[in-house]
Design a protein around this motif. Structure first.
Motif, PDB file in Angstrom:
ATOM      1  N   GLN A  23       0.818  -1.204   0.000  1.00 37.02           N
ATOM      2  CA  GLN A  23       0.000   0.000   0.000  1.00 37.02           C
ATOM      3  C   GLN A  23       0.854   1.257   0.000  1.00 37.02           C
ATOM      4  OE1 GLN A  23      -2.702   0.193   3.293  1.00 37.02           O
ATOM      5  NE2 GLN A  23      -1.123   0.550   4.802  1.00 37.02           N
ATOM      6  N   ALA A  24       0.247   2.339  -0.511  1.00 36.44           N
ATOM      7  CA  ALA A  24       0.910   3.641  -0.577  1.00 36.44           C
ATOM      8  C   ALA A  24      -0.152   4.713  -0.377  1.00 36.44           C
ATOM      9  CB  ALA A  24       1.591   3.827  -1.927  1.00 36.44           C
ATOM     10  N   TYR A  25       0.324   5.926  -0.100  1.00 37.90           N
ATOM     11  CA  TYR A  25      -0.608   7.042  -0.004  1.00 37.90           C
ATOM     12  C   TYR A  25      -1.282   7.262  -1.343  1.00 37.90           C
ATOM     13  CZ  TYR A  25       1.117   8.283   4.601  1.00 37.90           C
ATOM     14  OH  TYR A  25       1.434   8.253   5.924  1.00 37.90           O
ATOM     15  N   ARG A  26      -2.491   7.743  -1.297  1.00 38.06           N
ATOM     16  CA  ARG A  26      -3.330   7.926  -2.472  1.00 38.06           C
ATOM     17  C   ARG A  26      -2.920   9.202  -3.213  1.00 38.06           C
ATOM     18  NH1 ARG A  26      -8.659   9.884  -3.200  1.00 38.06           N
ATOM     19  NH2 ARG A  26      -9.772   8.598  -4.697  1.00 38.06           N
ATOM     20  N   LYS A  27      -2.067   9.049  -4.236  1.00 38.92           N
ATOM     21  CA  LYS A  27      -1.623  10.154  -5.074  1.00 38.92           C
ATOM     22  C   LYS A  27      -1.687   9.701  -6.520  1.00 38.92           C
ATOM     23  CE  LYS A  27       1.366  12.002  -1.557  1.00 38.92           C
ATOM     24  NZ  LYS A  27       2.656  12.533  -1.193  1.00 38.92           N
ATOM     25  N   GLN A  28      -1.643  10.646  -7.433  1.00 40.55           N
ATOM     26  CA  GLN A  28      -1.782  10.302  -8.844  1.00 40.55           C
ATOM     27  C   GLN A  28      -0.659   9.392  -9.329  1.00 40.55           C
ATOM     28  OE1 GLN A  28      -4.518  11.101 -10.758  1.00 40.55           O
ATOM     29  NE2 GLN A  28      -3.619   9.602 -12.132  1.00 40.55           N
ATOM     30  N   HIS A  29       0.576   9.672  -8.943  1.00 46.96           N
ATOM     31  CA  HIS A  29       1.677   8.846  -9.436  1.00 46.96           C
ATOM     32  C   HIS A  29       1.637   7.431  -8.851  1.00 46.96           C
ATOM     33  CE1 HIS A  29       3.678  10.095  -5.690  1.00 46.96           C
ATOM     34  NE2 HIS A  29       4.465   9.056  -5.847  1.00 46.96           N
ATOM     35  N   THR A  30       1.173   7.266  -7.615  1.00 48.47           N
ATOM     36  CA  THR A  30       1.071   5.914  -7.055  1.00 48.47           C
ATOM     37  C   THR A  30      -0.089   5.153  -7.706  1.00 48.47           C
ATOM     38  OG1 THR A  30      -0.226   6.732  -5.175  1.00 48.47           O
ATOM     39  CG2 THR A  30       2.140   6.441  -4.845  1.00 48.47           C
ATOM     40  N   TYR A  31      -1.163   5.873  -8.037  1.00 46.65           N
ATOM     41  CA  TYR A  31      -2.287   5.228  -8.711  1.00 46.65           C
ATOM     42  C   TYR A  31      -1.861   4.755 -10.106  1.00 46.65           C
ATOM     43  CZ  TYR A  31      -6.893   4.305 -10.602  1.00 46.65           C
ATOM     44  OH  TYR A  31      -7.971   3.693 -11.177  1.00 46.65           O
ATOM     45  N   ASP A  32      -1.156   5.616 -10.841  1.00 48.93           N
ATOM     46  CA  ASP A  32      -0.693   5.243 -12.184  1.00 48.93           C
ATOM     47  C   ASP A  32       0.246   4.039 -12.133  1.00 48.93           C
ATOM     48  OD1 ASP A  32      -2.177   7.355 -13.167  1.00 48.93           O
ATOM     49  OD2 ASP A  32      -0.458   8.710 -13.313  1.00 48.93           O
TER      50      ASP A  32
END
Length: 91
Positions: free
Chosen positions: A73-82
């Protein structure tokens, strides 16, 4: 001071809207991607232990292994989602 109060109220409203969004789950060819706005997390569940190369990419992208949930898991950010979309095989 009024500007600070106005900005804090706007930030509070935007966070409330985000937390009200439901969790979504998408099943890819390599992993399952869960978007959890209430927890502010992106989660990846692999069927097996990912290879060393994939784990290095996950770690460099901000993901961490969470043994209590059994997911990356990671914090919800655009680059982690991509990155999660790409690693889950959804693109």
């Amino acid at each position: 001071n009024w500007a600070t109060i106005r900005n804090l109220k706007a930030r509070n409203e935007s966070l409330t809207k985000i937390k009200d969004k439901p969790d979504t789950e998408r099943v890819g060819t390599l992993a399952t991607l869960s978007d959890c706005p209430a927890d502010n997390r992106i989660r990846l569940l692999f069927p097996d232990k990912p290879s060393e190369e994939v784990r290095k990419v996950l770690k460099s992208g901000g993901f961490r292994w969470t043994p209590s949930l059994g997911v990356w898991q990671a914090y919800r950010k655009q680059h982690t989602y991509d990155l999660a979309v790409r690693l889950a095989g959804l693109c």
